[in-house]
Design an enzyme around this catalytic site. Structure first.
Site, PDB file in Angstrom:
ATOM      1  CE  LYS A  11      45.748  51.786  25.497  1.00 24.76           C
ATOM      2  NZ  LYS A  11      45.521  52.493  24.200  1.00 24.76           N
ATOM      3  CE1 TYR A  51      40.192  52.628  24.067  1.00 25.79           C
ATOM      4  CE2 TYR A  51      40.602  50.286  24.379  1.00 25.79           C
ATOM      5  CZ  TYR A  51      40.983  51.615  24.546  1.00 25.79           C
ATOM      6  OH  TYR A  51      42.166  51.913  25.196  1.00 25.79           O
ATOM      7  CG  ASN A 114      48.486  54.003  22.608  1.00 21.74           C
ATOM      8  OD1 ASN A 114      47.981  53.125  23.281  1.00 21.74           O
ATOM      9  ND2 ASN A 114      47.804  55.026  22.141  1.00 21.74           N
ATOM     10  CG  HIS A 117      42.673  53.999  28.643  1.00 18.50           C
ATOM     11  ND1 HIS A 117      42.002  54.574  27.589  1.00 18.50           N
ATOM     12  CD2 HIS A 117      41.918  54.245  29.741  1.00 18.50           C
ATOM     13  CE1 HIS A 117      40.880  55.124  28.043  1.00 18.50           C
ATOM     14  NE2 HIS A 117      40.811  54.937  29.352  1.00 18.50           N
ATOM     15  CD  GLU A 128      37.408  55.238  30.261  1.00 20.61           C
ATOM     16  OE1 GLU A 128      37.136  55.642  29.118  1.00 20.61           O
ATOM     17  OE2 GLU A 128      38.467  55.539  30.851  1.00 20.61           O
TER      18      GLU A 128
END
Ligand code: ATP
Ligand code: MG
Length: 139
Positions: A11, A51, A114, A117, A128
């Site tokens: 990320k 998302y 965070n 993913h 995805e």
């Protein structure tokens, strides 16, 4: 039977902090083979679509802004029992709850930023992965 591929992103926070190499090393050392890899950037529309399952959640708009705020590294990874084993390697969503030695414990800045993913099911891993990669980009 559990599938052998999962999808991951490094990320924006982890890319920006210069942790891409260290995170890739942890993935490979844990036995994941890199099937596909791309340094790219999500538009807000792309991030919103990716998302979309969270669109009713209070953090959705912030999540879309954050995920489109800088480059990400998209990855398809291969290993037996890939989805579950990768979720174990990354640790809990909230780094304060992530186990020692997990990627999020080491590199995540917050519950939102965070670091990585990881797909939550074989079905989502396939969806995805195909969001980012054509069949000819899967090695
Ligand atoms: P990911 O899908 O990114 O692997 P996850 O499956 O651990 O993470 P999800 O519940 O799917 O967690 O949430 C997707 C992402 O939304 C999280 O990784 C995080 O970036 C963000 N997020 C989740 N919960 C919160 C929250 N309470 N506040 C802010 N951001 C959140
Ligand atoms: Mg998730």
């Amino acid at each position: 039977m559990a599938g052998n591929r999962t999808f991951s992103m490094i990320k924006p926070d982890a890319y920006e902090a210069g942790n891409t190499g260290a995170i890739l090393k942890m993935m490979e050392e844990a036995g994941f083979r890199i099937v596909s890899m791309k340094l790219t950037r999500l538009t807000a529309d792309n991030a919103g679509a990716f998302y979309a399952v969270h669109k009713e959640r209070p953090f959705y708009q912030d999540l879309v802004s954050y995920m489109s705020s800088g480059p990400i590294v998209a990855l398809i990874l291969e290993k037996d029992n890939a989805v579950a084993d990768f979720r174990k390697l990354i640790g809990a969503t909230n780094p304060a709850e992530a186990e020692d030695g997990t990627i999020r414990k080491l590199f995540a800045k917050s519950i939102e930023a965070n670091a990585v993913h990881g797909s939550d099911s074989d079905e989502n891993a396939a969806i995805e992965g195909s969001f980012f990669f054509a069949e000819t980009e899967k090695f």
